[in-house]
Scaffold this active site. Structure first.
Site, PDB file in Angstrom:
ATOM      1  N   LYS A   1      27.955  41.478  35.317  1.00 50.08           N
ATOM      2  CA  LYS A   1      28.369  40.421  34.394  1.00 50.08           C
ATOM      3  C   LYS A   1      29.622  39.777  34.954  1.00 50.08           C
ATOM      4  CE  LYS A   1      31.215  39.969  31.191  1.00 50.08           C
ATOM      5  NZ  LYS A   1      31.629  38.542  31.456  1.00 50.08           N
TER       6      LYS A   1
ATOM      7  N   GLU B   1      40.305  48.283  37.630  1.00 47.29           N
ATOM      8  CA  GLU B   1      41.336  47.627  38.437  1.00 47.29           C
ATOM      9  C   GLU B   1      41.923  46.555  37.530  1.00 47.29           C
ATOM     10  OE1 GLU B   1      43.520  45.242  40.089  1.00 47.29           O
ATOM     11  OE2 GLU B   1      41.708  44.343  40.945  1.00 47.29           O
TER      12      GLU B   1
ATOM     13  N   CYS C   1      46.435  39.790  40.847  1.00 45.45           N
ATOM     14  CA  CYS C   1      46.999  40.937  40.137  1.00 45.45           C
ATOM     15  C   CYS C   1      48.048  41.673  40.959  1.00 45.45           C
ATOM     16  CB  CYS C   1      45.887  41.902  39.728  1.00 45.45           C
ATOM     17  SG  CYS C   1      44.775  42.338  41.065  1.00 45.45           S
TER      18      CYS C   1
ATOM     19  N   GLU D   1      52.558  40.205  32.807  1.00 40.96           N
ATOM     20  CA  GLU D   1      51.868  39.577  33.927  1.00 40.96           C
ATOM     21  C   GLU D   1      51.635  38.106  33.594  1.00 40.96           C
ATOM     22  OE1 GLU D   1      48.282  40.831  36.905  1.00 40.96           O
ATOM     23  OE2 GLU D   1      47.883  41.001  34.761  1.00 40.96           O
TER      24      GLU D   1
END
Length: 477
Positions: free
Chosen positions: A171, A246, A280, A380
């Site tokens: 997906k 992750e 990231c 973040e």
């Protein structure tokens, strides 16, 4: 506009169970370039059933058979390389040069890394105590990939699943689904048996959750936000399936006074801005030794002012837009928080760059005099935003670097090799880059703490998709 409403299930492009259309937008123009379907639990059920059936025979294929399939996939990807790069530019907004040299390249690099690792993999070995250890495919795998490095994560999940004899349901992000559908065409052309690889588009709330909760899924591999990773873990818990994650990062970049300040600070800022800051592992917290702090701030101001945004369809080293209006609003909110909390704005700031009123473009932004308790130091941002923080001693630098919920990557800039290795050993991060050392294909990628668990790439990436079985013979001793 492309019509991409179908899903790839059991070796065929099939109609979705229900009509639920979503337009894929070009983030530079805000105009639709394709229409896809958002899948439901019914579509997921169908894909998982196909994968479960295919596992019965595919799991028994030889390593040599799977290597041959992967080699064919590599040749097809290389032949359609430019098509992949153009697709990524259109749906992600990655500038043409960056898309060709980085975004599309990972599909080749990771595949080669896995092929090399598979050739070295021992599926059966004798333990020192005489018992036999066997490595076997874990089963049917649910794979959920993000929009920021879409082919990177598809390659890091789909390839090891196929390499180890697993079957899978992918997906991809609904923001960048077209590259995944192109990858599905490549898998089909390579000759993987029907049901081994399946693709269902959809959002996380419906298709993603249905995949994570599914009783016939043996493993979930997810890349995305920490918030979504927690949701995947909770959804998977009832069936006790393996989960690898992750997730996010807030990577520290420690700049010592003995580093090549001009070179390393310039390179670090450009790396922070790479992919419009949507990485990231980006070095978004620059921790600077106080004796060179003013010099670093001056360099940062100059480099930040020289950074430009531009049309992603054109060649060049400019920065493209963010992927979506949602992402644009998130980044704007955090830039405004940095201003509101009293950080010194060196370049950039709220709003769109002049001349880019259309598209999800943001100003490359650098803050100085940041305190590690500020939101721009702790959250973040996922945009081209850098926070610069001073420190006085090595101990303080290490403490600041580790003072985060994340632990994906860290960076160290110094002219002292012993210091570099000493500091690297104390940083709570899955990867430490010293003086610009790059991440190489085949090395494990992943992090500590809320940056996730498990590792992707090379041998470690294969092992995540394998179960370990011990065979105890009566005459083992």
């Amino acid at each position: 506009m492309l019509d991409k409403r179908k899903f790839y299930i059991n070796g065929e492009w099939v109609e979705p169970a229900a009509q639920n259309d979503l337009y894929v937008l070009n983030p530079a123009t805000e105009k639709p370039i394709a229409v896809i379907s958002l899948g439901t639990a019914v579509d997921i059920d169908r894909a998982v059933a196909a994968a479960k059936k295919a596992f019965e025979s595919y799991s028994r294929t030889s390593l040599e058979e799977r290597l041959a399939l992967l080699e064919r996939l590599l040749a097809i990807y290389e032949r359609r390389y430019d098509e992949m790069a153009d697709t990524l530019t259109a749906e992600l907004g990655a500038p043409k040069t960056m898309s060709r040299e980085q975004q599309a390249d990972v599909g080749v690099g990771h595949l080669k890394g896995y092929i090399d690792a598979l050739k070295r993999l021992k599926l059966r070995e004798k333990l020192p105590n005489g018992d036999t250890l066997m490595r076997e495919p874990i089963g049917v795998c649910g794979l959920i990939t993000p929009w920021n490095w879409p082919v990177n994560q598809i390659a890091l999940k789909v390839v090891p699943a196929l390499a180890t004899g697993c079957t899978c349901v992918l997906k991809p992000s609904e923001f960048t689904p077209l590259n995944a559908m192109l990858y599905a065409e490549m898998v089909e052309e390579a000759g993987f048996p029907p049901g081994v690889f399946n693709l269902v588009n959809g959002d996380g709330l419906h298709a993603g959750a249905a995949l994570s909760k599914h009783k016939d899924i043996d493993m979930m591999s997810f890349t995305g936000s920490t918030r979504a990773g927690i949701a995947v873990s909770k959804d998977a818990a009832d069936t006790v399936k393996r989960v690898t994650l992750e997730l996010g990062g807030k990577s520290p970049n420690i700049v010592f006074a003995d580093a090549d300040i001009e070179e390393r600070v310039t390179a670090s800022i450009l790396e922070c801005f790479n992919n419009s800051g949507q990485s990231c592992d980006a070095p978004t917290r620059m921790l600077v030794e106080r004796s060179v702090y003013d010099d670093v701030v001056a360099i940062a101001r100059r480099v930040g002012r020289e950074a430009t945004v531009g049309d992603p369809s054109k060649e060049g080293a400019h920065i493209g837009p963010l992927v979506s209006h949602i992402q644009f609003e998130r980044v704007q909110a955090l830039i405004e928080a940095g201003v509101g909390e009293g950080a010194r704005l060196l370049v950039g700031g709220p709003g769109k760059p002049e001349g880019f009123e259309t598209g999800y473009f943001v100003k490359p932004t650098i803050f100085a005099d940041v305190d590690n308790s500020m939101r721009i130091a702790r959250e973040e941002v996922f945009g081209p935003v850098l926070a610069i923080i001073p420190f006085d001693t090595e101990e303080e630098a290490i403490a600041l670097a580790n003072d985060t919920n994340y632990g994906l990557a860290a960076y160290v800039q110094t002219g002292d090799r012993q210091r570099a290795e000493r500091v690297a050993a104390r940083l709570r991060a899955g990867m430490v880059h010293i003086n610009g050392g790059p991440h190489r294909y085949g090395s494990p990628f992943g992090g500590y703490k809320q940056s996730g668990n498990g590792r992707e790439g090379g041998t470690f990436g294969l092992e995540d998709f394998l179960e370990v079985k011990t065979v105890h013979l009566p005459d083992a001793a």
